[in-house]
Enzyme design. Structure first.
Site, PDB file in Angstrom:
ATOM      1  N   SER A 141      69.184   4.988  62.067  1.00  0.00           N
ATOM      2  CA  SER A 141      68.931   3.677  62.659  1.00  0.00           C
ATOM      3  C   SER A 141      70.141   3.218  63.485  1.00  0.00           C
ATOM      4  O   SER A 141      70.495   3.862  64.471  1.00  0.00           O
ATOM      5  CB  SER A 141      68.564   2.671  61.556  1.00  0.00           C
ATOM      6  OG  SER A 141      68.020   1.496  62.086  1.00  0.00           O
ATOM      7  N   ASP A 240      57.059   5.191  60.471  1.00  0.00           N
ATOM      8  CA  ASP A 240      58.104   4.164  60.516  1.00  0.00           C
ATOM      9  C   ASP A 240      57.482   2.842  60.960  1.00  0.00           C
ATOM     10  O   ASP A 240      57.029   2.708  62.095  1.00  0.00           O
ATOM     11  CB  ASP A 240      59.201   4.601  61.494  1.00  0.00           C
ATOM     12  CG  ASP A 240      60.450   3.736  61.437  1.00  0.00           C
ATOM     13  OD1 ASP A 240      60.348   2.558  61.041  1.00  0.00           O
ATOM     14  OD2 ASP A 240      61.531   4.238  61.796  1.00  0.00           O
ATOM     15  N   HIS A 275      60.801   3.720  57.454  1.00  0.00           N
ATOM     16  CA  HIS A 275      62.134   3.679  58.044  1.00  0.00           C
ATOM     17  C   HIS A 275      63.238   4.070  57.053  1.00  0.00           C
ATOM     18  O   HIS A 275      64.023   4.985  57.307  1.00  0.00           O
ATOM     19  CB  HIS A 275      62.390   2.279  58.596  1.00  0.00           C
ATOM     20  CG  HIS A 275      63.590   2.174  59.480  1.00  0.00           C
ATOM     21  ND1 HIS A 275      63.632   2.738  60.740  1.00  0.00           N
ATOM     22  CD2 HIS A 275      64.793   1.576  59.294  1.00  0.00           C
ATOM     23  CE1 HIS A 275      64.807   2.488  61.301  1.00  0.00           C
ATOM     24  NE2 HIS A 275      65.525   1.781  60.435  1.00  0.00           N
TER      25      HIS A 275
END
Length: 298
Positions: A141, A240, A275
């Site tokens: 991320s 995600d 995620h």
């Protein structure tokens, strides 16, 4: 510093403070065995955590599960050492259990503070363990953003004022594995216009929108600025729910357009799960293992 591990002994794990800026300027280190000076034979894996540049609940410990998988994995003998970097976070005064305070240097960072910390941590590791470009930089991320920002540092030096800790003599990595990365800040905020928290955490980390393109990895020129690079892996998941796959495609297109395909490898890797499931389970380890396999196959 602890003594080095003997071959076949249990890994040595410890935390080092690489800067006195704040209590978050630490790096977790794991030495599976005595470090090797045999260039080209073994690699370091350096991890940068995510958390939208502001979440105190996501830190260097998020690499622990991945590291355990790699320590027992098929390529364990190719890994000389592991490191997971903490860095200063942007303000989060509304956090429900651990709100930031304006007087805390660890929780009031704004770009380029985050990448400055990462550069300092990598510089410490390179000067201590002498691995040069022989490392895989992996990030999840916001950590993937920071990974490619490190590879952009020479480009920044050519295009903008030298305010990005470019004086640090950091050698970029031989490979980057970006997991669920944020690569275009404007596109992220635009695609989540119905969720003001996306705008808020980007603005909190990078300031006004006029600054976002400058910091976005999708605006890098990697073929010229990341000359050490041989491999880039862009990993993402269709499951995600926080980050759309467009971010991965934007960065893949950026690398292709910058001439990355000439003599270098680029892979689009599909992961599974939501995620944060990517680093909580085995998926991050699978991405790093894939990256190692591609390196040794070149």
């Amino acid at each position: 510093m602890p003594s080095m591990a003997a071959p076949d002994s249990k890994p040595i794990k410890f935390t080092h403070q690489y800067s006195s800026e704040s209590e978050l300027n630490t790096v977790d280190i794991c030495l599976p065995r005595s470090p090797s000076r045999d260039n080209g034979k073994r690699y370091w894996v350096v991890f940068i955590h995510g958390g939208a540049w502001l979440d105190p609940d996501t830190d260097s410990s998020s690499f622990a599960v991945t590291q355990d998988h790699l320590l027992a994995g098929r390529h364990r003998d190719l890994i000389e050492g592991y490191a997971s970097i903490n860095y200063r976070l942007s303000p989060f005064p509304s956090h429900p259990t651990n709100p930031s305070h304006p007087a805390d240097p660890a929780r009031n960072a704004k770009h380029p503070d985050h990448i400055t910390d990462v550069l300092r941590a990598v510089l410490y590791l390179q000067e201590t363990y002498h691995f040069g470009d022989r490392y895989i930089l992996a990030g999840h991320s916001a950590g993937a953003t920071l990974s490619f920002q490190l590879a952009m540092k020479r480009y920044w030096g050519q295009q903008y004022e030298p305010t990005y800790a470019l004086e640090l003599n950091v050698v970029p990595p031989i490979a980057i594995a970006g997991l669920a990365g944020i690569y275009d800040l404007h596109a992220l905020v635009r695609n989540h216009a119905d969720k003001p928290e996306y705008h808020d955490f980007i603005a909190g980390a990078f300031g006004p929108p006029a600054e976002w393109d400058k910091a976005s990895p999708s605006h890098g020129a990697y073929a010229s600025s990341w000359k050490e690079g041989q491999l880039a892996v862009i990993a993402h998941s269709a499951g995600d729910t926080l980050l759309e796959e467009e971010q991965a495609q934007i960065q893949l297109d950026t690398l292709r357009k910058s001439g990355w395909s000439e003599g270098r490898a680029l892979h689009d890797l599909e992961l599974h799960g939501d995620h944060d499931e990517m680093w909580k389970g085995s998926e991050a380890a699978r991405a790093i293992d894939f990256t190692i396999q591609q390196l040794v196959s070149r």
